[in-house]
Design an enzyme around this catalytic site. Sequence first.
Site, PDB file in Angstrom:
ATOM      1  N   CYS A 233       6.061  79.119  18.333  1.00 33.66           N
ATOM      2  CA  CYS A 233       5.900  77.685  18.530  1.00 33.66           C
ATOM      3  C   CYS A 233       4.515  77.249  19.021  1.00 33.66           C
ATOM      4  O   CYS A 233       3.988  76.242  18.521  1.00 33.66           O
ATOM      5  CB  CYS A 233       6.998  77.098  19.406  1.00 33.66           C
ATOM      6  SG  CYS A 233       7.861  78.261  20.436  1.00 33.66           S
TER       7      CYS A 233
ATOM      8  N   ARG B 101       8.570  91.542  21.223  1.00 37.93           N
ATOM      9  CA  ARG B 101       9.200  91.290  22.511  1.00 37.93           C
ATOM     10  C   ARG B 101       9.659  92.604  23.109  1.00 37.93           C
ATOM     11  O   ARG B 101      10.145  93.480  22.397  1.00 37.93           O
ATOM     12  CB  ARG B 101      10.421  90.372  22.348  1.00 37.93           C
ATOM     13  CG  ARG B 101      10.042  89.024  21.801  1.00 37.93           C
ATOM     14  CD  ARG B 101      11.264  88.132  21.679  1.00 37.93           C
ATOM     15  NE  ARG B 101      10.894  86.908  20.971  1.00 37.93           N
ATOM     16  CZ  ARG B 101      11.764  86.024  20.537  1.00 37.93           C
ATOM     17  NH1 ARG B 101      13.060  86.214  20.741  1.00 37.93           N
ATOM     18  NH2 ARG B 101      11.370  84.939  19.908  1.00 37.93           N
TER      19      ARG B 101
ATOM     20  N   GLN C 189      10.520  86.451  12.419  1.00 41.17           N
ATOM     21  CA  GLN C 189      11.465  85.336  12.430  1.00 41.17           C
ATOM     22  C   GLN C 189      11.224  84.420  11.244  1.00 41.17           C
ATOM     23  O   GLN C 189      10.079  84.207  10.851  1.00 41.17           O
ATOM     24  CB  GLN C 189      11.280  84.504  13.694  1.00 41.17           C
ATOM     25  CG  GLN C 189      11.675  85.206  14.960  1.00 41.17           C
ATOM     26  CD  GLN C 189      11.524  84.279  16.146  1.00 41.17           C
ATOM     27  OE1 GLN C 189      10.434  83.809  16.444  1.00 41.17           O
ATOM     28  NE2 GLN C 189      12.625  84.005  16.827  1.00 41.17           N
TER      29      GLN C 189
ATOM     30  N   ASP D  69      10.983  81.245  11.035  1.00 40.51           N
ATOM     31  CA  ASP D  69      10.867  80.191  12.029  1.00 40.51           C
ATOM     32  C   ASP D  69      10.384  78.885  11.405  1.00 40.51           C
ATOM     33  O   ASP D  69       9.673  78.906  10.401  1.00 40.51           O
ATOM     34  CB  ASP D  69       9.833  80.650  13.071  1.00 40.51           C
ATOM     35  CG  ASP D  69      10.136  80.117  14.449  1.00 40.51           C
ATOM     36  OD1 ASP D  69      11.072  79.300  14.584  1.00 40.51           O
ATOM     37  OD2 ASP D  69       9.432  80.514  15.387  1.00 40.51           O
TER      38      ASP D  69
ATOM     39  N   HIS E 202       9.271  74.645  12.831  1.00 40.09           N
ATOM     40  CA  HIS E 202       9.251  73.605  13.850  1.00 40.09           C
ATOM     41  C   HIS E 202       9.075  72.274  13.165  1.00 40.09           C
ATOM     42  O   HIS E 202       8.175  72.107  12.350  1.00 40.09           O
ATOM     43  CB  HIS E 202       8.128  73.873  14.853  1.00 40.09           C
ATOM     44  CG  HIS E 202       8.350  75.156  15.597  1.00 40.09           C
ATOM     45  ND1 HIS E 202       7.820  76.350  15.184  1.00 40.09           N
ATOM     46  CD2 HIS E 202       9.110  75.425  16.679  1.00 40.09           C
ATOM     47  CE1 HIS E 202       8.229  77.310  15.987  1.00 40.09           C
ATOM     48  NE2 HIS E 202       9.012  76.792  16.911  1.00 40.09           N
TER      49      HIS E 202
ATOM     50  N   LYS F  23      21.516  72.518  21.770  1.00 38.27           N
ATOM     51  CA  LYS F  23      21.315  73.217  20.507  1.00 38.27           C
ATOM     52  C   LYS F  23      22.622  73.394  19.767  1.00 38.27           C
ATOM     53  O   LYS F  23      23.702  73.289  20.343  1.00 38.27           O
ATOM     54  CB  LYS F  23      20.668  74.582  20.739  1.00 38.27           C
ATOM     55  CG  LYS F  23      21.510  75.530  21.577  1.00 38.27           C
ATOM     56  CD  LYS F  23      20.869  76.914  21.638  1.00 38.27           C
ATOM     57  CE  LYS F  23      21.643  77.845  22.549  1.00 38.27           C
ATOM     58  NZ  LYS F  23      21.231  79.234  22.452  1.00 38.27           N
TER      59      LYS F  23
ATOM     60  N   HIS G 234      13.260  73.240  17.005  1.00 34.76           N
ATOM     61  CA  HIS G 234      13.036  74.645  16.647  1.00 34.76           C
ATOM     62  C   HIS G 234      14.232  75.080  15.839  1.00 34.76           C
ATOM     63  O   HIS G 234      15.353  74.756  16.193  1.00 34.76           O
ATOM     64  CB  HIS G 234      13.041  75.565  17.879  1.00 34.76           C
ATOM     65  CG  HIS G 234      12.105  75.209  18.957  1.00 34.76           C
ATOM     66  ND1 HIS G 234      10.944  75.890  19.184  1.00 34.76           N
ATOM     67  CD2 HIS G 234      12.177  74.271  19.915  1.00 34.76           C
ATOM     68  CE1 HIS G 234      10.334  75.394  20.234  1.00 34.76           C
ATOM     69  NE2 HIS G 234      11.059  74.408  20.702  1.00 34.76           N
TER      70      HIS G 234
END
Length: 614
Positions: free
Chosen positions: A313, A342, A360, A362, A364, A443, A489
Amino acid sequence: MPPSTGETASHARSPSGAPRRGAVVAPPAPLYRAGMEGRSIMENELLERLRHSAAHVMAQAVKDLFPEAKLAIGPPIQDGFYYDFDVARPFTPEDLERIEARMREIVAADHPITRSEMSREEAIRHFGDRGERYKVELIREIPEETVSLYTQDGFTDLCRGPHVESTGEVKAVKLLSVAGAYWRGSEKNQMLQRIYGTAWPTREALDAYLANLAERERRDHRRLGRELDLFSSREEMGAGLILWHPKGAMIRHLIESFWKEEHLKRGYEFLYTPHIASEEIYRISGHLQNYAENMYAPLEIEEHPYRLKPMNCPGHILVYKTHLRSYRELPIRYAELGTVYRYERSGTLHGLLRVRGFTQDDAHIFCTPEQLVGEVIGVLDFVDFLLRRFGYTYKAYLATRPEKSLGSDDVWEHATRSLVEALEARKLTYEVDPGGGVFYGPKIDIKLYDALGREWQGPTVQADFNLPERFDVTYVGADGAEHRAVMIHRVVLGSMERFIGGLIEHYAGAFPLWLAPVQAILIPIATRHGDYAHQVAAELRAAGLRVSVDDRSEKTGFKIREAQVQKIPYMLVVGNREIEQQSVSVRSREAGDLGAMSVEGFLSKAQAEMAMPG
RNA sequence: GCCCUCGUAGCUCAGACGGCAGAGCACAUUCUUGGUAGGAAUGGGGUCCCCGGUUCGAUUCCGGGCGAGGGCUCCA
């Protein structure tokens, strides 16, 4: 604060613990239902009762064989039960056999199970005298003045109940494994020995369950990953770091290409952001303060600390902020197959499902508050489209404001209502997970069900009020004033690693034609048929098929067996007859010999199959 | 990170009182050219996970480490 998008949050796989609540969107059609879904409440209660009693029978058996063992707790769980014991040495597999044998005796004797009550003080004395310190600790925390006990064959255990009437009802039971477990789940406490078992009302149900366990073992993505040569991880490379082999990389490439095309159709734009970044960015984002334990130690670059990227992000926000944005530009949808790193504790690493470096899918979305509902609906549509393509069914959860959270009531109210509106617009039934949101926003979590009826963590869609504040993310409204942008997200597949790990098990390694790394293999009967095989292969490749040729000097049966074991969708056998007729004899992985057809005939058959995937 | 179990050929696994290391598959070569789930012969291949200790001698016993598996914990 950053989203725990899919990958970091929750379990790798979750056939665990309590029965799941909530409505199933489309009922899964599994070979076997792992969970409690699909059974009536009555059946569930009966099963729980049975398993609870099975746990008591096991506890009695353990006490009979190991009188010094101290009892902790022994509840029913999904598919079975466990009981924790404090013993001087861990149980061995031979111990389990002895315990199981003793259990069979207790069951055969059909002892009645009776309930009784004691005052708290009396119970503390009763268990205290017997050295059952865990029971005493439990009783001390029970608020009521009287506690209930269940007894069979002189064995008495503290228990809320209920139980079956007699030990004879515990008909089909099997002990499965033994594992360490902390008293009350805390690392600071004594490590106990936990024995897991399963119990069913009938022998048939037990056998079906054991068959299912064997099927899970057969489908294990780590085993299939090696057998089908898809991926590996190597000690020299490091734990939790994946090497994608050509076939696994092909599957990943196909999924990623599909993913990219579908994102372009839906108005997303792609970004690439760096794998390492100055610590400064993570100070602004708050990761350093709140996420440090999942991040790797800094790298020094010319005396400045840098970090491996744990989330995508911040980079996306910086791209947004390179211009002053007008409301006319919104929504802006940035997507990235972003690789993040991670720290995961060594004991938690598991194949492709829990790794230390992963990619990911991902995105946004930056939008106005008014656009939020529409954008969430768009994401839910997209989720539905993608999950269907892979043959998954799913269930939605709405996670609402937790106790510790940022932002005003108004903002939370608006965001939560937006998510609900989106869910309702999609006609999705959902379960509310009260207080389950992240502290920066509510979420929607989607859990999906695979072919074995197992539940997996799926897509998440999160509203975020925190990062737009921290990074001062704004747009200029129609009124000419600056407004705070809303940020969503979302991940759909989660991570490529986890998603493909799940897919391998979902398909049992037999990927549908559109995803199969090798779609067809030419099998020349004898060496002299090799030229024709290569010629057909070239034709099919030119038409876009992924084809290989097995021109080794082996017998046809052997090559077919090998192709079948490799789960290649089509085997094309060619010999004299086929050369003469300019055809191929088609054998399908599923259906066997389909007979001869022309090369064009096979090609259009394959193309038709790929046009209707799933 | 913690507990338990495990670590022998590329893979799956045998093995021994502490005394020159084994099979199947895979791989290479040769023979075989066979029509829908395993054709045959020969051969190459080992730091018995790593480090240290005990011992005349350690792959085997002991200690430590690394890795894997099953759990726990963390991640809501």
